[in-house]
Design a protein around this motif. Sequence first.
Motif, PDB file in Angstrom:
ATOM      1  N   LEU A  30       0.829  -1.201   0.000  1.00 33.32           N
ATOM      2  CA  LEU A  30       0.000   0.000   0.000  1.00 33.32           C
ATOM      3  C   LEU A  30       0.867   1.256   0.000  1.00 33.32           C
ATOM      4  CD1 LEU A  30      -2.877  -0.837   2.520  1.00 33.32           C
ATOM      5  CD2 LEU A  30      -3.093  -0.482   0.052  1.00 33.32           C
ATOM      6  N   GLU A  31       1.973   1.199   0.709  1.00 34.34           N
ATOM      7  CA  GLU A  31       2.918   2.326   0.753  1.00 34.34           C
ATOM      8  C   GLU A  31       3.465   2.609  -0.648  1.00 34.34           C
ATOM      9  OE1 GLU A  31       7.545   2.871   1.830  1.00 34.34           O
ATOM     10  OE2 GLU A  31       6.413   1.368   2.966  1.00 34.34           O
ATOM     11  N   PHE A  32       3.839   1.568  -1.358  1.00 31.67           N
ATOM     12  CA  PHE A  32       4.334   1.714  -2.732  1.00 31.67           C
ATOM     13  C   PHE A  32       3.287   2.394  -3.617  1.00 31.67           C
ATOM     14  CE2 PHE A  32       3.997  -0.144  -6.996  1.00 31.67           C
ATOM     15  CZ  PHE A  32       5.188   0.289  -7.566  1.00 31.67           C
ATOM     16  N   LEU A  33       2.052   1.939  -3.499  1.00 33.00           N
ATOM     17  CA  LEU A  33       0.972   2.501  -4.308  1.00 33.00           C
ATOM     18  C   LEU A  33       0.712   3.961  -3.915  1.00 33.00           C
ATOM     19  CD1 LEU A  33      -1.229   1.965  -6.424  1.00 33.00           C
ATOM     20  CD2 LEU A  33      -2.701   1.170  -4.557  1.00 33.00           C
ATOM     21  N   GLY A  34       0.630   4.213  -2.612  1.00 34.22           N
ATOM     22  CA  GLY A  34       0.345   5.559  -2.136  1.00 34.22           C
ATOM     23  C   GLY A  34       1.410   6.558  -2.518  1.00 34.22           C
ATOM     24  N   ASP A  35       2.663   6.135  -2.539  1.00 35.02           N
ATOM     25  CA  ASP A  35       3.760   7.015  -2.924  1.00 35.02           C
ATOM     26  C   ASP A  35       3.570   7.506  -4.358  1.00 35.02           C
ATOM     27  OD1 ASP A  35       6.601   8.091  -2.696  1.00 35.02           O
ATOM     28  OD2 ASP A  35       6.845   6.668  -4.329  1.00 35.02           O
ATOM     29  N   SER A  36       3.216   6.606  -5.256  1.00 39.47           N
ATOM     30  CA  SER A  36       3.017   6.974  -6.660  1.00 39.47           C
ATOM     31  C   SER A  36       1.834   7.929  -6.809  1.00 39.47           C
ATOM     32  CB  SER A  36       2.767   5.717  -7.503  1.00 39.47           C
ATOM     33  OG  SER A  36       3.862   4.826  -7.412  1.00 39.47           O
ATOM     34  N   ILE A  37       0.757   7.642  -6.112  1.00 47.12           N
ATOM     35  CA  ILE A  37      -0.451   8.472  -6.209  1.00 47.12           C
ATOM     36  C   ILE A  37      -0.188   9.858  -5.634  1.00 47.12           C
ATOM     37  CG2 ILE A  37      -2.841   8.700  -5.414  1.00 47.12           C
ATOM     38  CD1 ILE A  37      -2.848   5.561  -5.337  1.00 47.12           C
ATOM     39  N   ARG A  79       7.727  19.841  -5.515  1.00 47.44           N
ATOM     40  CA  ARG A  79       7.059  18.569  -5.228  1.00 47.44           C
ATOM     41  C   ARG A  79       7.889  17.720  -4.272  1.00 47.44           C
ATOM     42  NH1 ARG A  79       5.882  14.425 -10.039  1.00 47.44           N
ATOM     43  NH2 ARG A  79       8.171  14.465 -10.026  1.00 47.44           N
ATOM     44  N   ALA A  80       9.189  17.680  -4.497  1.00 43.94           N
ATOM     45  CA  ALA A  80      10.060  16.896  -3.607  1.00 43.94           C
ATOM     46  C   ALA A  80       9.946  17.398  -2.169  1.00 43.94           C
ATOM     47  CB  ALA A  80      11.505  16.980  -4.087  1.00 43.94           C
ATOM     48  N   GLN A  81       9.846  18.714  -1.997  1.00 41.70           N
ATOM     49  CA  GLN A  81       9.698  19.290  -0.668  1.00 41.70           C
ATOM     50  C   GLN A  81       8.375  18.863  -0.035  1.00 41.70           C
ATOM     51  OE1 GLN A  81      12.154  21.216   0.514  1.00 41.70           O
ATOM     52  NE2 GLN A  81      11.255  21.879   2.446  1.00 41.70           N
ATOM     53  N   MET A  82       7.336  18.790  -0.856  1.00 42.09           N
ATOM     54  CA  MET A  82       5.996  18.466  -0.366  1.00 42.09           C
ATOM     55  C   MET A  82       5.826  16.994   0.009  1.00 42.09           C
ATOM     56  SD  MET A  82       3.654  20.974  -0.430  1.00 42.09           S
ATOM     57  CE  MET A  82       3.406  22.608  -1.096  1.00 42.09           C
ATOM     58  N   VAL A  83       6.486  16.114  -0.724  1.00 46.20           N
ATOM     59  CA  VAL A  83       6.229  14.677  -0.528  1.00 46.20           C
ATOM     60  C   VAL A  83       7.347  13.975   0.235  1.00 46.20           C
ATOM     61  CG1 VAL A  83       4.885  14.621  -2.658  1.00 46.20           C
ATOM     62  CG2 VAL A  83       7.287  13.935  -2.718  1.00 46.20           C
ATOM     63  N   LYS A  84       8.343  14.722   0.710  1.00 49.56           N
ATOM     64  CA  LYS A  84       9.441  14.090   1.436  1.00 49.56           C
ATOM     65  C   LYS A  84       8.954  13.519   2.767  1.00 49.56           C
ATOM     66  CE  LYS A  84      11.175  18.297   3.696  1.00 49.56           C
ATOM     67  NZ  LYS A  84      12.342  19.188   3.869  1.00 49.56           N
ATOM     68  N   GLY A  85       9.759  12.631   3.325  1.00 53.40           N
ATOM     69  CA  GLY A  85       9.382  11.948   4.547  1.00 53.40           C
ATOM     70  C   GLY A  85       9.069  12.875   5.703  1.00 53.40           C
ATOM     71  N   GLU A  86       9.831  13.955   5.823  1.00 51.38           N
ATOM     72  CA  GLU A  86       9.615  14.875   6.942  1.00 51.38           C
ATOM     73  C   GLU A  86       8.226  15.504   6.876  1.00 51.38           C
ATOM     74  OE1 GLU A  86      11.526  18.944   8.913  1.00 51.38           O
ATOM     75  OE2 GLU A  86      12.564  17.930   7.280  1.00 51.38           O
ATOM     76  N   THR A  87       7.798  15.899   5.667  1.00 55.01           N
ATOM     77  CA  THR A  87       6.477  16.496   5.512  1.00 55.01           C
ATOM     78  C   THR A  87       5.384  15.480   5.811  1.00 55.01           C
ATOM     79  OG1 THR A  87       7.358  17.949   3.793  1.00 55.01           O
ATOM     80  CG2 THR A  87       4.970  17.781   3.949  1.00 55.01           C
ATOM     81  N   LEU A  88       5.562  14.260   5.339  1.00 58.02           N
ATOM     82  CA  LEU A  88       4.584  13.203   5.605  1.00 58.02           C
ATOM     83  C   LEU A  88       4.506  12.895   7.095  1.00 58.02           C
ATOM     84  CD1 LEU A  88       5.392  10.864   2.603  1.00 58.02           C
ATOM     85  CD2 LEU A  88       3.253  12.092   2.976  1.00 58.02           C
ATOM     86  N   GLU A 145       1.546   7.253   3.457  1.00 50.45           N
ATOM     87  CA  GLU A 145       1.493   6.809   2.060  1.00 50.45           C
ATOM     88  C   GLU A 145       0.595   5.579   1.914  1.00 50.45           C
ATOM     89  OE1 GLU A 145       5.766   8.293   0.258  1.00 50.45           O
ATOM     90  OE2 GLU A 145       5.646   6.277   1.114  1.00 50.45           O
ATOM     91  N   ALA A 146       0.668   4.672   2.880  1.00 47.39           N
ATOM     92  CA  ALA A 146      -0.166   3.465   2.824  1.00 47.39           C
ATOM     93  C   ALA A 146      -1.645   3.812   2.942  1.00 47.39           C
ATOM     94  CB  ALA A 146       0.243   2.500   3.938  1.00 47.39           C
ATOM     95  N   ILE A 147      -1.975   4.792   3.779  1.00 47.03           N
ATOM     96  CA  ILE A 147      -3.368   5.233   3.912  1.00 47.03           C
ATOM     97  C   ILE A 147      -3.862   5.814   2.598  1.00 47.03           C
ATOM     98  CG2 ILE A 147      -4.833   6.993   4.992  1.00 47.03           C
ATOM     99  CD1 ILE A 147      -3.297   6.464   7.600  1.00 47.03           C
ATOM    100  N   ILE A 148      -3.010   6.590   1.924  1.00 48.39           N
ATOM    101  CA  ILE A 148      -3.377   7.142   0.617  1.00 48.39           C
ATOM    102  C   ILE A 148      -3.678   6.003  -0.358  1.00 48.39           C
ATOM    103  CG2 ILE A 148      -2.494   8.414  -1.390  1.00 48.39           C
ATOM    104  CD1 ILE A 148      -0.911  10.153   0.644  1.00 48.39           C
ATOM    105  N   GLY A 149      -2.825   4.984  -0.358  1.00 47.41           N
ATOM    106  CA  GLY A 149      -3.063   3.830  -1.215  1.00 47.41           C
ATOM    107  C   GLY A 149      -4.354   3.116  -0.883  1.00 47.41           C
ATOM    108  N   ALA A 150      -4.660   2.999   0.400  1.00 44.48           N
ATOM    109  CA  ALA A 150      -5.875   2.309   0.835  1.00 44.48           C
ATOM    110  C   ALA A 150      -7.124   3.088   0.435  1.00 44.48           C
ATOM    111  CB  ALA A 150      -5.834   2.099   2.348  1.00 44.48           C
ATOM    112  N   ILE A 151      -7.088   4.416   0.589  1.00 43.21           N
ATOM    113  CA  ILE A 151      -8.236   5.234   0.182  1.00 43.21           C
ATOM    114  C   ILE A 151      -8.459   5.115  -1.328  1.00 43.21           C
ATOM    115  CG2 ILE A 151      -9.119   7.601  -0.026  1.00 43.21           C
ATOM    116  CD1 ILE A 151      -7.715   8.262   2.608  1.00 43.21           C
TER     117      ILE A 151
END
Length: 225
Positions: free
Chosen positions: A39-46, A71-80, A116-122
């Motif tokens: 799910l994390e893999f999927l959520g990362d792409s989405i 985009r890199a700033q927005m989706v980096k681990g620290e922001t998540l 990221e996994a939650i994003i994939g699940a949704i």
Amino acid sequence: MSQRFQRLQDCLGYRFRDDAQLELALTHRSFGSPNNERLEFLGDSILNFIIGEALYRKLPEAREGQLSRLRAQMVKGETLAELAHEFELGGCLRLGEGEMKSGGQKRDSILADAVEAIIGAIYLEAGFDACAERVNAWYQPRLAQVSLDKPSKDPKTELQEFLQAKQLPLPDYQVVEVAGQAHAHTFTIACRVALLKQAVQASASSRREAEKQAAAAVLEKLRGH
């Protein structure tokens, strides 16, 4: 579902029809299998696509390289991880005993992966449009602040680079106080730098946010000098 899981869904602004999907998204590999890695893999792409599109529409004058950096700033681990703290997600994670004892519920990498996994699940349960609506809502305050006229770096990075340019020691952040109940902590952080005689303090609902606010206050003092 426990009250804690119900509160998490309230924070997400999304209620899962299938509770098992949310449980899977919150299951770290240390807990066993199945876990949230797929799910994390999927959520990362989405997530990359949703934020990329949001930036593309918001900044029509931005070049490809600028969009990529933002985009890199927005989706980096620290922001998540910041989002995870806002959702109070840590207490809902399903971790193995060893990971739990070592503080895994507070570890940024684990928290970021769970978001990221939650994003994939949704996405799997409700489809792309519903998923994009939620992600854009979570990111709305951050997207509102995005501009090509001001740096996208957070205050901690700016302060570090400011001091490095002057060949001075890096800032020292120390926890002064943690107040409030477990679900509503307030962290007070002191930031010390060589150029100021006294430490500068700031308080916020997460340690990370308090450190950012303290760094911003230090920068303001330094630039004032």
